[in-house]
Write a protein that holds these residues in place. Structure first.
Motif, PDB file in Angstrom:
ATOM      1  N   ASP A  35      28.904 -75.523  68.377  1.00 48.93           N
ATOM      2  CA  ASP A  35      28.743 -74.442  69.336  1.00 48.93           C
ATOM      3  C   ASP A  35      27.764 -74.930  70.401  1.00 48.93           C
ATOM      4  OD1 ASP A  35      28.135 -72.216  70.789  1.00 48.93           O
ATOM      5  OD2 ASP A  35      27.259 -71.080  69.121  1.00 48.93           O
ATOM      6  N   THR A  36      28.307 -75.459  71.488  1.00 50.01           N
ATOM      7  CA  THR A  36      27.434 -76.087  72.488  1.00 50.01           C
ATOM      8  C   THR A  36      26.669 -75.067  73.321  1.00 50.01           C
ATOM      9  OG1 THR A  36      29.273 -76.219  74.031  1.00 50.01           O
ATOM     10  CG2 THR A  36      28.877 -78.157  72.663  1.00 50.01           C
ATOM     11  N   GLU A  37      26.945 -73.803  73.112  1.00 42.88           N
ATOM     12  CA  GLU A  37      26.252 -72.758  73.876  1.00 42.88           C
ATOM     13  C   GLU A  37      25.082 -72.165  73.106  1.00 42.88           C
ATOM     14  OE1 GLU A  37      29.030 -70.944  76.569  1.00 42.88           O
ATOM     15  OE2 GLU A  37      28.768 -73.126  76.603  1.00 42.88           O
ATOM     16  N   ARG A  38      24.883 -72.584  71.854  1.00 43.67           N
ATOM     17  CA  ARG A  38      23.955 -71.855  71.004  1.00 43.67           C
ATOM     18  C   ARG A  38      22.504 -71.978  71.437  1.00 43.67           C
ATOM     19  NH1 ARG A  38      22.863 -75.152  65.489  1.00 43.67           N
ATOM     20  NH2 ARG A  38      21.976 -73.138  64.928  1.00 43.67           N
ATOM     21  N   PHE A  39      22.207 -72.920  72.322  1.00 39.92           N
ATOM     22  CA  PHE A  39      20.816 -73.057  72.758  1.00 39.92           C
ATOM     23  C   PHE A  39      20.563 -72.309  74.059  1.00 39.92           C
ATOM     24  CE2 PHE A  39      21.783 -76.850  70.192  1.00 39.92           C
ATOM     25  CZ  PHE A  39      20.875 -76.632  69.168  1.00 39.92           C
ATOM     26  N   GLY A  40      21.514 -71.481  74.430  1.00 40.59           N
ATOM     27  CA  GLY A  40      21.311 -70.672  75.618  1.00 40.59           C
ATOM     28  C   GLY A  40      22.051 -71.239  76.807  1.00 40.59           C
ATOM     29  N   PRO A  41      22.046 -70.455  77.906  1.00 44.14           N
ATOM     30  CA  PRO A  41      22.769 -70.898  79.101  1.00 44.14           C
ATOM     31  C   PRO A  41      22.168 -72.176  79.688  1.00 44.14           C
ATOM     32  CG  PRO A  41      21.460 -68.926  79.558  1.00 44.14           C
ATOM     33  CD  PRO A  41      21.393 -69.147  78.083  1.00 44.14           C
ATOM     34  N   ALA A  42      23.029 -73.014  80.257  1.00 40.62           N
ATOM     35  CA  ALA A  42      22.577 -74.274  80.843  1.00 40.62           C
ATOM     36  C   ALA A  42      21.616 -74.013  81.992  1.00 40.62           C
ATOM     37  CB  ALA A  42      23.784 -75.063  81.332  1.00 40.62           C
ATOM     38  N   GLN A  43      20.534 -74.761  82.017  1.00 38.16           N
ATOM     39  CA  GLN A  43      19.542 -74.642  83.084  1.00 38.16           C
ATOM     40  C   GLN A  43      19.346 -76.008  83.709  1.00 38.16           C
ATOM     41  OE1 GLN A  43      17.884 -71.868  84.009  1.00 38.16           O
ATOM     42  NE2 GLN A  43      18.802 -70.551  82.439  1.00 38.16           N
ATOM     43  N   ALA A  44      19.640 -76.121  84.980  1.00 36.62           N
ATOM     44  CA  ALA A  44      19.421 -77.402  85.652  1.00 36.62           C
ATOM     45  C   ALA A  44      17.926 -77.700  85.670  1.00 36.62           C
ATOM     46  CB  ALA A  44      19.961 -77.336  87.067  1.00 36.62           C
ATOM     47  N   PRO A  45      17.564 -78.970  85.533  1.00 30.72           N
ATOM     48  CA  PRO A  45      16.136 -79.297  85.529  1.00 30.72           C
ATOM     49  C   PRO A  45      15.516 -78.992  86.885  1.00 30.72           C
ATOM     50  CG  PRO A  45      17.460 -81.303  85.620  1.00 30.72           C
ATOM     51  CD  PRO A  45      18.415 -80.166  85.443  1.00 30.72           C
ATOM     52  N   GLU A  46      14.206 -78.674  86.886  1.00 32.78           N
ATOM     53  CA  GLU A  46      13.545 -78.323  88.136  1.00 32.78           C
ATOM     54  C   GLU A  46      13.281 -79.535  89.013  1.00 32.78           C
ATOM     55  OE1 GLU A  46      10.094 -75.848  87.774  1.00 32.78           O
ATOM     56  OE2 GLU A  46      11.279 -74.364  86.674  1.00 32.78           O
ATOM     57  N   ALA A  47      12.849 -80.624  88.373  1.00 31.10           N
ATOM     58  CA  ALA A  47      12.523 -81.816  89.160  1.00 31.10           C
ATOM     59  C   ALA A  47      13.694 -82.789  89.130  1.00 31.10           C
ATOM     60  CB  ALA A  47      11.282 -82.471  88.597  1.00 31.10           C
ATOM     61  N   ALA A  48      13.751 -83.663  90.134  1.00 30.20           N
ATOM     62  CA  ALA A  48      14.804 -84.671  90.170  1.00 30.20           C
ATOM     63  C   ALA A  48      14.663 -85.583  88.958  1.00 30.20           C
ATOM     64  CB  ALA A  48      14.686 -85.470  91.455  1.00 30.20           C
ATOM     65  N   ARG A  49      15.766 -85.862  88.273  1.00 32.09           N
ATOM     66  CA  ARG A  49      15.673 -86.652  87.056  1.00 32.09           C
ATOM     67  C   ARG A  49      15.225 -88.084  87.327  1.00 32.09           C
ATOM     68  NH1 ARG A  49      17.027 -85.474  82.072  1.00 32.09           N
ATOM     69  NH2 ARG A  49      17.802 -87.573  81.763  1.00 32.09           N
TER      70      ARG A  49
END
Ligand code: FMN
Ligand code: SF4
Ligand code: SF4
Ligand code: SF4
Ligand code: FES
Ligand code: FES
Lengths: 634, 312
Positions: free
Chosen positions: B124-138
């Motif tokens: 279940d790839t959603e179980r950790f919550g909705p995807a959040q893009a990182p704030e800083a550039a990777r």
């Protein structure tokens, strides 16, 4: 390999820094002008493979000189070694003490880790943010912090937990103009502000680091710490006057097999965390037909709450040099490496001076003490990576790579540093070896308990009256250790103890009668780890502490394997949600998620970091430490 | 480099897999033994032609007497070894590895078997919550530091596609960090070392030095990294552009095997043709000369052959 490097952009200072490690460029080589570098290591036309191990020292030289690893500086280093720039960048960007973007020349690393947190480190960081601005890494990336000559960053444990609120000052500049790095602890706000203003500040008096040695009368039971405060750490003569080099003499008389026989009799177990029998390790290397053998002393000590190896190296550095020499003799190794954590500039300076002194007096080099045994020691400086303490990662770090651990087997005795049969031990383990030779294996085995022989160093910190490094014969209980340290500060009630470091477990007051032996703590599902006894009173915010631990594991993961690289992120997020009172689903759902993560990290990670990354969190959850502290008496 | 001298006959070792005895030549990995038994074992970072890095951990199995699970792809079968490939511990770890990957990177262009494993292990790839893009550039991640932990969902590796050359694009929001491209660019094939793993922890990433664009790096556009990439993170620019336009249609593509005409080595080319245009070029992994590797002429020369119009 197709090297594409642009050495032309290196500044004069950068060239000089690199040449200082590699020697000046011979006339026939291009890519650099000739400078009066001090030529510590001479260019010999070796294959690139043979010089790769100089990458880490070269990166240090650049960082120390100009305050960051610039494209031009890295390009010049890559052309000189030679190493592909992408790989060298991969190495430079792995270590926390290296910057690959411009940074102020002076950076103050402020510890906000578990032990310092109990002494107001978080408040200190908040205050700093108010007074001088946020830490450097919270500035907009790439936006250089302007004309500021100094800045600060938060840091994991700096190994000065007994003083509380420690800082490390990293200073770049021309040689001789400014010191390279220096530790300060205790470092209250005024002191940190003075350092950030570019001054030296005035350090308040610290506590006794080894209370048992400072007490009158001095504790007669000290063995590993027997010279602390008595012998002059800068003097080889003083070391010898206090019994130094007797053990090496004894070893030479016994012969390599004799030494290993004594170790077998002593039943000495490693003190670096894994509790592996030292004799078996040395024997496997000594008997390996592949030559040459190598020996390594692991002084990377980065487990939060741990400071024992630092104290030994600062107060009694010759002990480490002598012990590593004994190790080389017994294992049949002509060369030994001493890998010192990058955050320990004082310890590194002490052991480096001790190695030089020993060499100048014929205690290193050829024909040591009139024997046919020859041995050399190289000191290597780490660059800010807890994971580099894992033995296979440490090898890669010395070899000039990213400190990524690998699967075992093969074990180091078969294939270790540079692929050679290698024995590796912790500083404290090596101290025990000297004791075994001094009093004999059987006498050593008579100290402590049947399964845990000898003495053990305990790093006592947190909410106690007299934090510091303590030495006890195995068998002492947790309660006795805490009482020796004056008990819980201010006589407050004990809430929990973090035993063994952040890779260890929290235990409650009911564990006070447990003997701190390998078998004793195993019986309660805990471990001694690196000897950490972090005492928490009833005012400590358990969830805050656990979140700091989760942050540590996320920051220190090497990133190789999925369970650890992503699992540590998800673990920290779940704890952050719990702290914010915004669980995903019910609190029980969060617990289920944390349990699943714990199981996968423990079962499927490559190395001990991932395998233990959930231990403390899980034990805290079981003990109910997440709940806010009970309102105590005023 | 493959040494081909006659090896002495290898000894046989016997162990058990899921209770069944198996006898294999010494040095055979657990993965190879499982495959011989017809046991489907998920792998992500393993490839026959590359040195195993055993980093993804999706192939782990339980070995009796071993505290942790062991990676099947790189652990050799030992005499008397008792392996479990479908125990509760194995299933949990495999599921978590897939869930953790799925929660942090875009797996939608992975090979079909990855989707099969996601279903098989009930990931279940959603179980950790909705995807959040990182704030800083990777690319700017600093080792040992990160911003405040996400409380609104699961931090991902989302980032813009790196589209900096004519031949191929790099979409590292799909990258599972399997190290295959690094190995292919390095000693396992190309020996160019244009890319390496940089940073550490969740900030670890595939990068050129200082993240310079590919044209400023050592890259020679052999495309051998694209060949081994299992996630679609590395992609022919032609494919990327056509996908963006909605013109990518694998069902309309044919694959023609031919021999590269640029030089005398004789590399096998697989030309993928859609609507009378070559849209990408691969090379068979099992070819004994090239093992899937080509040079820029074989891999990208088609653009000159058909003088394709530059799109995008
Ligand atoms: C993440 C991690 C960090 C480690 N850090 C250290 C360290 O700083 N010092 C140390 O002596 N051992 C450390 N170890 C343990 C070493 O891998 C190794 O077991 C030890 O150096 C062996 O020495 P010993 O037999 O004397 O205990 C670490 C292990 C792991 C998994
Ligand atoms: S467990 Fe963590 S630190 Fe260890 S190898 Fe895997 S990612 Fe690296
Ligand atoms: S195209 Fe070839 S040279 Fe360029 S990064 Fe990929 S493997 Fe390396
Ligand atoms: S880009 Fe592709 S091949 Fe390279 S590490 Fe990422 S997923 Fe693997
Ligand atoms: S020095 Fe701060 S926790 Fe150790
Ligand atoms: S396939 Fe075995 S660890 Fe990735």
């Amino acid at each position: 390999m197709d090297l594409r490097v642009e050495p032309g952009h290196a500044s004069w200072a950068e060239r000089e820094a690199v040449d200082g490690v590699l020697g000046t460029v011979p006339a026939w080589a291009d890519g650099g002008e000739r400078t009066a570098g001090d030529g510590r290591m001479v260019e010999g036309g070796h294959a690139a493979r043979e010089r790769r191990h100089l990458l880490l020292p070269v990166l240090h030289a650049l960082q120390d000189r100009v305050g960051w690893i610039s494209p031009g500086g890295l390009g010049y280093a890559c052309a000189r070694l030679p190493v592909p720039p992408a790989e060298a960048f991969g190495v430079a960007s792995f270590y926390a003490l290296f910057a690959t973007v411009p940074r102020p020349a002076t950076v103050v690393h402020v510890c906000d880790d578990v032990a310092c947190r109990c002494r107001g480190a978080e408040a200190l960081c908040q205050e700093l943010t108010l007074r001088v601005g946020p830490p450097l890494d919270e500035h907009e990336e790439g936006a250089s912090p302007g004309p500021a000559a100094t800045g600060w960053v938060r840091s994991p444990c700096l190994g000065r937990c007994e003083q509380g609120s420690a800082v490390l000052v990293q200073r770049a500049g021309d040689p001789g103009v400014s010191g390279r790095a220096a530790s300060h602890a205790p470092a209250p706000l005024d002191q940190v502000l003075a350092l950030l203003a570019g001054g030296a500040g005035s350090a308040p008096a610290g506590r006794a680091v080894v209370p048992q040695a400072a007490a009158a009368p001095r504790d007669p039971g000290l063995r590993l710490l027997r010279r602390v405060g008595l012998a002059d750490p800068a003097s080889l003569d003083s070391y010898r006057a206090h019994g130094g080099y007797q053990a090496l003499r004894r070893a030479l008389a016994l012969g390599p097999r004799g030494v290993i026989r004594e170790l077998h009799e002593s039943r000495l177990l490693g003190r670096g965390g894994a509790a592996f029998p030292t004799a078996a390790k040395w024997e496997a290397v000594a008997q390996n037909p592949v030559q040459p053998h190598l020996v390594v002393c692991n002084a990377d000590e980065s487990e939060p709450g741990t400071f024992k190896d630092r104290v030994v190296m600062e107060a009694d550095p010759f002990q480490v040099v002598e012990a590593l020499t004994v190790m080389g003799y017994a294992c049949g190794a002509p060369r030994g490496y001493l890998y010192v954590r990058g955050e320990y500039p004082e310890a590194e300076a002490r052991v480096t001076a001790a190695v030089a002194a020993a060499r100048s007096r014929g205690l290193l080099g050829n024909g040591i003490l009139g024997s046919s045994f020859g041995f050399e020691i190289e000191v290597r400086r780490g660059a800010g990576a807890y994971i580099a303490g894992e033995e296979t990662a440490l090898f890669r770090s010395i070899e000039g790579g990213r400190a990524e651990p690998r699967n075992k087997p093969p074990f180091p005795a078969e294939s270790g540093l540079f692929g050679r049969p290698t024995a590796i031990n912790n500083v404290e383990t090596l101290g025990c070896v000297l004791e075994v030779l001094t009093i004999g294996g059987a006498a050593f085995a008579a100290i402590g308990t049947e399964a845990s022989t000898g003495t053990r160093l305990f790093c006592v910190s947190g909410c106690v009256e007299r934090p510091g490094l303590y030495e006890f014969a195995f068998g002492v209980t947790l309660g006795e250790v805490i009482r020796s340290a004056g008990g819980v500060e201010g006589g407050r009630p004990l809430r929990a103890v973090l035993l063994g470091g952040v890779a260890g477990t929290f235990v409650g007051p009911e564990a006070l009668d447990v003997p701190l032996t390998f078998e004793g703590v195993r019986a309660i599902g805990a471990s001694l780890g690196s000897g950490v006894v972090l005492v928490l009173d009833d005012t400590v915010d358990g969830l805050d502490l656990v979140r700091r631990i989760a942050r540590f594991f996320r920051d220190e993961s090497c990133g190789q394997c999925v369970p650890c690289r992503v699992g540590t992120v998800r673990q920290e997020e779940a704890l952050a949600r719990l702290a914010a009172g915004r669980p995903l689903g019910s609190a029980a759902d969060e617990t289920g998620r944390l349990d699943d993560l714990a199981q996968a990290m423990r079962d499927a990670s490559i190395c001990g970091l991932g395998q233990t990354a959930a231990l403390a969190v899980q034990s805290a959850a079981r003990m109910g430490l997440f709940a806010s502290p009970p309102p105590g008496p005023p | 480099m493959t040494a081909s001298f006659v090896a002495p006959p290898r000894r046989l070792v016997t162990g058990t897999i899921d209770g069944r005895p198996v006898t294999v030549p010494e040095g055979t990995t657990v993965l190879q033994a499982c495959r011989q038994q017809g046991i489907d074992t998920p792998t992500l970072c393993y490839l026959e032609t590359l040195t195993p890095v055993n980093a993804c951990r999706v192939c782990v199995v339980e070995v009796e007497g071993s505290r942790a699970l062991v990676p099947a792809c790189s652990r050799a079968v030992e005499p008397g070894m008792a392996v479990q490939t479908d125990s509760e511990r194995v299933r949990t770890s495999r599921r978590l590895v897939l869930e953790l990957l799925g929660s942090s990177v875009d797996l939608s262009l992975c090979a079909p078997e990855v989707r099969r494993w996601l279903v098989r292990y009930r990931a279940d790839t959603e179980r950790f919550g909705p995807a959040q893009a990182p704030e800083a550039a990777r690319d700017a991640a600093r080792p040992g530091h990160h911003g405040p932990a996400e409380t609104g969902g699961a931090e991902t590796c989302a980032q813009p596609v790196k589209d900096d050359n004519e031949d191929y694009v790099r979409d590292y929001s799909r990258c599972i960090l399997c190290y295959k491209c690094v190995e292919a660019c390095g000693t396992d094939a190309q020996n160019t070392f244009a890319i390496a793993v940089a940073g550490r922890g969740f900030g670890a990433r595939i990068s050129t030095e200082f993240a310079v664009p590919l044209p400023d790096s050592a890259c020679v556009y052999c495309g051998n990294c694209i060949q081994v990439c299992p996630t679609g993170a590395l992609m022919f620019r032609s494919e990327h552009v056509m996908r963006g336009d909605g013109r990518w249609a694998p069902e309309r593509q044919t694959v023609t095997t031919t021999i590269c005409s640029y030089c005398g080595v004789g590399c096998n080319l697989e030309l993928h043709v859609q609507d009378n245009s070559i849209v990408k070029v691969t090379s068979p992994l099992d070819h004994d000369v090239t093992r899937g590797n080509l040079c820029v002429k074989g891999r990208f020369g088609f653009q000159f052959v058909q003088n394709r119009r530059r799109e995008g």
